[in-house]
Design an enzyme around this catalytic site. Structure first.
Site, PDB file in Angstrom:
ATOM      1  N   SER A  54       0.691  -1.208   0.056  1.00  8.32           N
ATOM      2  CA  SER A  54       0.005   0.062   0.161  1.00  8.32           C
ATOM      3  C   SER A  54       0.990   1.369   0.149  1.00  8.32           C
ATOM      4  O   SER A  54       1.941   1.260   0.478  1.00  8.32           O
ATOM      5  CB  SER A  54      -0.941  -0.025   1.153  1.00  8.32           C
ATOM      6  N   GLN A  90       0.674  -0.507  -4.620  1.00 11.11           N
ATOM      7  CA  GLN A  90      -0.662   0.274  -4.799  1.00 11.11           C
ATOM      8  C   GLN A  90      -0.845   1.706  -4.684  1.00 11.11           C
ATOM      9  O   GLN A  90      -0.089   2.189  -3.570  1.00 11.11           O
ATOM     10  CB  GLN A  90      -1.373  -0.804  -3.744  1.00 11.11           C
ATOM     11  N   LYS A  95      -8.346  -1.667  -8.820  1.00 11.22           N
ATOM     12  CA  LYS A  95      -9.069  -2.810  -7.507  1.00 11.22           C
ATOM     13  C   LYS A  95     -10.245  -1.583  -7.076  1.00 11.22           C
ATOM     14  O   LYS A  95     -10.025  -0.556  -6.950  1.00 11.22           O
ATOM     15  CB  LYS A  95      -8.175  -2.839  -6.452  1.00 11.22           C
ATOM     16  N   HIS A 148     -13.450  -3.338  -0.720  1.00 12.86           N
ATOM     17  CA  HIS A 148     -12.365  -2.610   0.178  1.00 12.86           C
ATOM     18  C   HIS A 148     -12.719  -3.472   1.477  1.00 12.86           C
ATOM     19  O   HIS A 148     -12.601  -2.817   2.622  1.00 12.86           O
ATOM     20  CB  HIS A 148     -12.540  -1.372   0.338  1.00 12.86           C
ATOM     21  N   GLY A 194     -12.030 -10.217  -0.137  1.00 10.72           N
ATOM     22  CA  GLY A 194     -13.096 -10.016   0.687  1.00 10.72           C
ATOM     23  C   GLY A 194     -13.616 -11.335   1.505  1.00 10.72           C
ATOM     24  O   GLY A 194     -14.518 -12.048   0.826  1.00 10.72           O
ATOM     25  N   ARG A 241     -11.195 -16.668   4.476  1.00 11.45           N
ATOM     26  CA  ARG A 241     -10.678 -17.132   5.660  1.00 11.45           C
ATOM     27  C   ARG A 241     -10.312 -18.680   5.534  1.00 11.45           C
ATOM     28  O   ARG A 241      -9.858 -19.442   6.554  1.00 11.45           O
ATOM     29  CB  ARG A 241     -11.706 -17.379   6.547  1.00 11.45           C
ATOM     30  N   ARG A 275      -7.245  -9.250   5.885  1.00 17.02           N
ATOM     31  CA  ARG A 275      -7.360  -9.091   7.370  1.00 17.02           C
ATOM     32  C   ARG A 275      -6.649 -10.632   7.901  1.00 17.02           C
ATOM     33  O   ARG A 275      -5.899 -10.882   8.726  1.00 17.02           O
ATOM     34  CB  ARG A 275      -8.901  -9.211   7.773  1.00 17.02           C
TER      35      ARG A 275
END
Length: 394
Positions: free
Chosen positions: A109, A129, A257, A281, A313, A316, A336
């Site tokens: 980022s 990014q 993105k 996002h 998004g 997991r 995350r």
């Protein structure tokens, strides 16, 4: 000596990260807007898709290799660009090392705490990014700096909605400077997690959230996230022509993105993008927008033969990756998920997260009888909910 990683799945990693991080840091990771409907749906959408397992002719080898944005990857999971992470002193460099060990890429980022040059020393497949922040001259310098340093591709992110309200509490903005007022504001939460702060101090760092990539590689007095965020809030949103200008300026592998509609996907094709990521996002767009998984197949049908489509998004599990690929994506980004591992065990925690996902992909492919990710299709999926499931047609 490697650190022993104390979690076996991402649910455990998430719980451990919450226990280890100061509350403001945890709230920033939890993110989402308002009621948190969108991040919840990002995960819920995966629960509504299942598989039809097979028991005969199961594969013995598994090909997960793919090529994204000019990078040859050993498996289709990319570490997502995440701004202002303050979860571990190893920072983005630790995550980049873990990604390199797994043969995959890392997105960095503009708001990252480690400079691009440091990541390129440990991983040759770094995608830089970019946000539209500041003047065109500042943006041009940022793009050319990344190009000259050797970033593999440029990712332009356009889907941040500037919504500050969260029903579960809004973390205080990262400070513009470290002074007495800042220490009094953040001190109690830091002292409540002494292991967190001591980990930074042992490594000769403090969690001050400076953002070196936002200001150019030759800037020595690097401002913090708060200063950059104020500039972001003042900068008018870019037009299609602005993004086309960046694409031409960059001249290499280029991704947009934050795609949510077929119209925007087609506009990305028109400006010459090599790839798009279907994304909200991580739930930080308009609350109530659906999971990318729900509209991914429609976007793939519209532009998938002209441009590489990726998604992010709510991933997991390895089975989540397989579902996304079966709907037409070439790879997924995880944000995350990797932060949870980084918070718990630094580089080894990120490596473990990627290992869990990789093993989950292999186990799922074994169960549905597919030896290559390139053979996955919608026929491998079943639609499910609490009341019924729709069986496959054959």
């Amino acid at each position: 000596m490697k650190t022993r990683v104390p979690f076996k799945n991402l649910a455990e990693a998430e719980r451990m990260a919450q226990r280890r991080l100061p509350k403001p840091v945890w709230l920033a990771i939890k993110a989402g807007n308002e009621q948190g409907l969108t991040p919840a749906d990002n995960e819920q959408a995966f629960r509504e898709l299942g598989f039809s397992p097979t028991i005969f002719d199961r594969p013995t080898t598994f090909d997960m290799r793919t090529r994204i944005l000019g990078a040859d990857l050993d498996f289709p999971v990319i570490v997502s660009p995440v701004g202002a992470q303050a979860v571990h002193p190893g920072g983005e460099v630790a995550a980049a090392r873990a990604a390199e060990r797994h043969g995959t890429a890392m997105g960095l980022s503009s708001w990252a705490t480690d400079p691009l040059a440091d990541l390129l020393e440990v991983n040759s497949n770094v995608f830089f990014q970019l946000y539209w922040v500041g003047t065109k001259e500042q943006i041009e310098k940022r793009v050319l700096d990344a190009k000259e340093q050797g970033a593999k591709a440029l990712i332009v992110t356009l889907d941040w909605s500037h919504t500050p309200r969260r029903d579960w509490g809004v973390p205080p903005a990262p400070p513009s400077k470290i002074d007495l007022k800042t220490m009094m504001q953040f001190g109690p939460s830091m002292l409540a997690r002494p292991r967190y702060l001591s980990n930074f101090l042992r490594n000769g760092r403090i969690p001050d959230v400076k953002v070196p990539n936002l200001w150019g590689r030759d800037k020595t007095d690097i401002p913090t996230f708060g200063v950059g965020w104020a500039e972001f809030e003042r900068t008018p949103a870019p037009t299609w022509d602005d993004i086309k200008w960046i694409r031409d300026l960059w001249g290499g592998q280029f991704m947009v993105k934050g795609i949510n509609t077929i119209r925007d996907a087609k506009l990305a094709v028109d400006l010459g993008a090599d790839a798009i990521s279907v994304s909200n996002h991580g739930g930080n767009n308009i609350d109530g927008s659906p999971s990318p998984l729900r509209y991914l197949p429609y976007i793939v049908d519209a532009v998938g033969d002209q441009i590489d489509v990726m998604a992010d998004g709510g991933v997991r599990r390895g089975s989540d990756v397989v579902k996304t690929l079966a709907l037409g994506a070439k790879a997924v980004f995880v944000g995350r998920a990797y932060l949870y591992g980084l918070a718990v065990s630094g580089e080894e925690g990120v490596y473990q997260v990627l290992d869990i996902l990789r093993n989950g992909i292999r186990e799922t492919m074994f169960g549905i009888g597919k030896s290559s990710i390139h053979d996955l299709s919608r026929d491998d999926l079943m639609v499910m909910n609490s009341d019924f499931f729709v069986p496959p047609t054959q």
